[in-house]
Design a protein around this motif. Structure first.
Motif, PDB file in Angstrom:
ATOM      1  N   UNK A 182       0.851  -1.185   0.000  1.00  6.71           N
ATOM      2  CA  UNK A 182       0.000   0.000   0.000  1.00  6.71           C
ATOM      3  C   UNK A 182       0.887   1.234   0.000  1.00  6.71           C
ATOM      4  N   UNK A 183       1.158   1.732  -1.180  1.00  7.19           N
ATOM      5  CA  UNK A 183       1.939   2.955  -1.284  1.00  7.19           C
ATOM      6  C   UNK A 183       1.062   4.100  -0.795  1.00  7.19           C
ATOM      7  N   UNK A 184       1.682   5.245  -0.563  1.00  5.68           N
ATOM      8  CA  UNK A 184       0.924   6.402  -0.092  1.00  5.68           C
ATOM      9  C   UNK A 184      -0.194   6.730  -1.070  1.00  5.68           C
ATOM     10  N   UNK A 185       0.099   6.624  -2.369  1.00  2.00           N
ATOM     11  CA  UNK A 185      -0.933   7.006  -3.338  1.00  2.00           C
ATOM     12  C   UNK A 185      -2.085   5.999  -3.326  1.00  2.00           C
ATOM     13  N   UNK A 186      -1.768   4.693  -3.145  1.00  2.00           N
ATOM     14  CA  UNK A 186      -2.852   3.702  -3.047  1.00  2.00           C
ATOM     15  C   UNK A 186      -3.691   3.940  -1.797  1.00  2.00           C
ATOM     16  N   UNK A 187      -3.007   4.367  -0.719  1.00  2.00           N
ATOM     17  CA  UNK A 187      -3.714   4.629   0.530  1.00  2.00           C
ATOM     18  C   UNK A 187      -4.652   5.822   0.363  1.00  2.00           C
ATOM     19  N   UNK A 188      -4.137   6.874  -0.301  1.00  2.00           N
ATOM     20  CA  UNK A 188      -4.955   8.067  -0.502  1.00  2.00           C
ATOM     21  C   UNK A 188      -6.152   7.766  -1.397  1.00  2.00           C
ATOM     22  N   UNK A 189      -5.917   6.938  -2.447  1.00  2.00           N
ATOM     23  CA  UNK A 189      -7.018   6.562  -3.335  1.00  2.00           C
ATOM     24  C   UNK A 189      -8.086   5.818  -2.558  1.00  2.00           C
ATOM     25  N   UNK A 190      -7.645   4.874  -1.722  1.00  2.00           N
ATOM     26  CA  UNK A 190      -8.593   4.103  -0.926  1.00  2.00           C
ATOM     27  C   UNK A 190      -9.373   5.009   0.013  1.00  2.00           C
ATOM     28  N   UNK A 191      -8.654   5.974   0.601  1.00  2.00           N
ATOM     29  CA  UNK A 191      -9.308   6.892   1.533  1.00  2.00           C
ATOM     30  C   UNK A 191     -10.362   7.727   0.810  1.00  2.00           C
ATOM     31  N   UNK A 192      -9.982   8.252  -0.352  1.00  2.00           N
ATOM     32  CA  UNK A 192     -10.900   9.080  -1.137  1.00  2.00           C
ATOM     33  C   UNK A 192     -12.102   8.259  -1.593  1.00  2.00           C
ATOM     34  N   UNK A 193     -11.849   7.052  -2.107  1.00  2.00           N
ATOM     35  CA  UNK A 193     -12.940   6.169  -2.531  1.00  2.00           C
ATOM     36  C   UNK A 193     -13.852   5.837  -1.371  1.00  2.00           C
ATOM     37  N   UNK A 194     -13.227   5.619  -0.216  1.00  2.00           N
ATOM     38  CA  UNK A 194     -13.992   5.256   0.966  1.00  2.00           C
ATOM     39  C   UNK A 194     -15.006   6.323   1.306  1.00  2.00           C
ATOM     40  N   UNK A 195     -14.595   7.560   1.129  1.00  2.00           N
ATOM     41  CA  UNK A 195     -15.512   8.649   1.457  1.00  2.00           C
ATOM     42  C   UNK A 195     -16.529   8.856   0.341  1.00  2.00           C
ATOM     43  N   UNK A 196     -16.043   9.040  -0.878  1.00  2.00           N
ATOM     44  CA  UNK A 196     -16.980   9.442  -1.933  1.00  2.00           C
ATOM     45  C   UNK A 196     -17.858   8.303  -2.432  1.00  2.00           C
ATOM     46  N   UNK A 197     -17.472   7.034  -2.165  1.00  2.00           N
ATOM     47  CA  UNK A 197     -18.370   5.983  -2.626  1.00  2.00           C
ATOM     48  C   UNK A 197     -19.369   5.588  -1.549  1.00  2.00           C
ATOM     49  N   UNK A 198     -19.215   6.131  -0.354  1.00  2.00           N
ATOM     50  CA  UNK A 198     -20.141   5.760   0.707  1.00  2.00           C
ATOM     51  C   UNK A 198     -21.054   6.893   1.147  1.00  2.00           C
ATOM     52  N   UNK A 199     -20.734   8.123   0.779  1.00  2.00           N
ATOM     53  CA  UNK A 199     -21.470   9.228   1.372  1.00  2.00           C
ATOM     54  C   UNK A 199     -21.491  10.442   0.460  1.00  2.00           C
ATOM     55  N   UNK A 200     -22.601  11.186   0.494  1.00  2.00           N
ATOM     56  CA  UNK A 200     -22.662  12.444  -0.271  1.00  2.00           C
ATOM     57  C   UNK A 200     -22.508  13.637   0.671  1.00  2.00           C
ATOM     58  N   UNK A 201     -22.088  13.351   1.905  1.00  2.00           N
ATOM     59  CA  UNK A 201     -21.971  14.445   2.867  1.00  2.00           C
ATOM     60  C   UNK A 201     -21.006  15.546   2.402  1.00  2.00           C
ATOM     61  N   UNK A 202     -19.878  15.217   1.727  1.00  2.00           N
ATOM     62  CA  UNK A 202     -19.025  16.318   1.245  1.00  2.00           C
ATOM     63  C   UNK A 202     -19.765  17.291   0.343  1.00  2.00           C
ATOM     64  N   UNK A 203     -20.701  16.779  -0.472  1.00  2.00           N
ATOM     65  CA  UNK A 203     -21.464  17.677  -1.344  1.00  2.00           C
ATOM     66  C   UNK A 203     -22.334  18.620  -0.518  1.00  2.00           C
ATOM     67  N   UNK A 204     -22.950  18.076   0.529  1.00  2.00           N
ATOM     68  CA  UNK A 204     -23.766  18.912   1.419  1.00  2.00           C
ATOM     69  C   UNK A 204     -22.893  19.966   2.081  1.00  2.00           C
ATOM     70  N   UNK A 205     -21.669  19.566   2.432  1.00  2.00           N
ATOM     71  CA  UNK A 205     -20.794  20.511   3.111  1.00  2.00           C
ATOM     72  C   UNK A 205     -20.429  21.662   2.180  1.00  2.00           C
ATOM     73  N   UNK A 206     -20.246  21.355   0.895  1.00  2.00           N
ATOM     74  CA  UNK A 206     -19.969  22.427  -0.067  1.00  2.00           C
ATOM     75  C   UNK A 206     -21.151  23.386  -0.117  1.00  2.00           C
ATOM     76  N   UNK A 207     -22.356  22.797  -0.176  1.00  2.00           N
ATOM     77  CA  UNK A 207     -23.554  23.636  -0.226  1.00  2.00           C
ATOM     78  C   UNK A 207     -23.611  24.513   1.021  1.00  2.00           C
ATOM     79  N   UNK A 208     -23.313  23.934   2.163  1.00  2.00           N
ATOM     80  CA  UNK A 208     -23.315  24.687   3.424  1.00  2.00           C
ATOM     81  C   UNK A 208     -22.303  25.821   3.388  1.00  2.00           C
TER      82      UNK A 208
END
Ligand code: UDP
Ligand code: MG
Length: 327
Positions: A220-246
């Protein structure tokens, strides 16, 4: 009640392998020994297997795996056509293993996850769990960087609305029933750690100790870890979009206040140069806009990939032998 009691299961261990030539022979030995012991103790049925999934390794892993599989029918080898990543590799293994096994446990190839915990996984299944999550006791074997990034990551995940289980990293038992349910999820952006807890089913947690990696180094290179982290958030939740709206709402309120303030100032005749203010405001707006666009883009990218409906992995070769053919 007699009728509710479970039968002794056939267990398949699914082991993703990416460039693991340094440790794979030892892993095969340790895992097959453990399965044999469990069979002898009457905890699992004979016919249980270790199923390796070669995730497009560029070293000798596949060659070694084929050699290993010739020595004993307990080993099965799936080889993927390329490097699809850890999540897809374990999915490929689980989807194949569910055809033969009553229960499937996914475990890393590096022997970091204590294999002796299998007894606890099986006990929990016998007591009615369909999914059992392995959770690590502590992180003393991790370096400072991995430890602090992991802790921050789980905090962030919960904050952003993904219900991952803290310190659970795909060392997990799933029953055939749970796997058949998982097979119904057709999404391309697969984040198993977030998805599986949303499925329901009676589930349980068992604790295990993490060891140092015995050979080789983290894949798990740093970039693979970051990809997993990003996927983990954006594939499970739309809360970041709400936060932008807020955020947009707050900035809008602020800008209305600023407009009124400037107009009053202008009417009063004291229009100050205001260079610093202008610079700060325009830089901040630029930053916020780009950041928000980036997050939007991440979701659009996900939609784009989903609409293609590409296969999540491609199997190149598959080795599996029936016990009876053993001679
Ligand atoms: N792995 C994989 N494909 C990848 C990266 C890793 O199948 O692209 C496998 C790897 O062989 C190991 C498991 O996933 O069995 C976990 O990887 P690793 O131990 O390197 O990660 P860490 O424990 O450092 O998080
Ligand atoms: Mg590891």
């Amino acid at each position: 009640m007699e009728s509710n009691e479970r039968e002794i299961p056939v267990l398949y261990l699914v082991v993703p392998c990416y460039n693991e030539e340094e440790i794979i022979e030892k892993t095969a030995q340790v895992m097959s020994d453990k399965l044999r012991r469990l069979i002898n103790e009457g905890k699992i049925k004979s016919g249980s297997k270790v199923m390796f999934v070669n995730d497009g390794s560029r070293d000798n892993t596949l060659k070694l795996l084929h050699q290993i599989s010739k020595t004993d029918v307990i080993f099965s080898v799936i080889s993927l056509a390329g490097n699809y990543g850890h999540q897809s590799a374990i999915l490929a293994g689980m989807m194949m293993a569910r055809k033969y096994a009553d229960i499937v446990v996914t475990i890393d190839a590096d022997l970091q996850q204590d294999i002796e915990a299998l007894d606890k996984f099986i006990d929990s299944y016998m007591n009615g769990s369909e999914i059992v999550y392995g959770v690590r006791n502590d992180r003393h074997s991790d370096g400072f960087f991995k430890k602090s990034t992991a802790t921050a990551y789980y905090k962030l995940m919960h904050l952003l609305g993904s219900n991952v289980i803290t310190n659970h990293a795909d060392y997990r038992l799933m029953s055939q029933k749970a796997l058949n349910a998982l097979a119904e999820y057709q999404e391309t952006n697969l984040f198993l750690r977030g998805l599986i807890p949303t499925m329901g089913f009676p589930s349980d947690v068992v604790y295990f100790d993490v060891k140092e990696r015995e050979a080789g180094h983290s894949k798990y290179t740093l970039s693979k870890m970051l990809t997993l982290a990003m996927d983990g958030i954006t594939s499970m939740s739309v809360r970041p979009l709400r936060m932008i709206a807020g955020l947009g709402f707050i900035v809008s309120l602020f800008s209305i206040a600023m407009c009124i303030f400037s107009l009053v100032d202008w009417a009063g005749g004291n229009t100050v140069p205001g260079y610093t203010t202008s610079i700060i405001v325009s830089l901040m707006m630029g930053g916020i806009t780009l950041f928000s666009l980036g997050i939007l883009g991440e979701y659009i990218g996900k939609i784009y990939m989903e609409t293609k409906k590409r296969p999540r992995y491609i199997i190149d070769t598959f080795v599996w032998k029936d016990e009876k053919e053993d001679s």
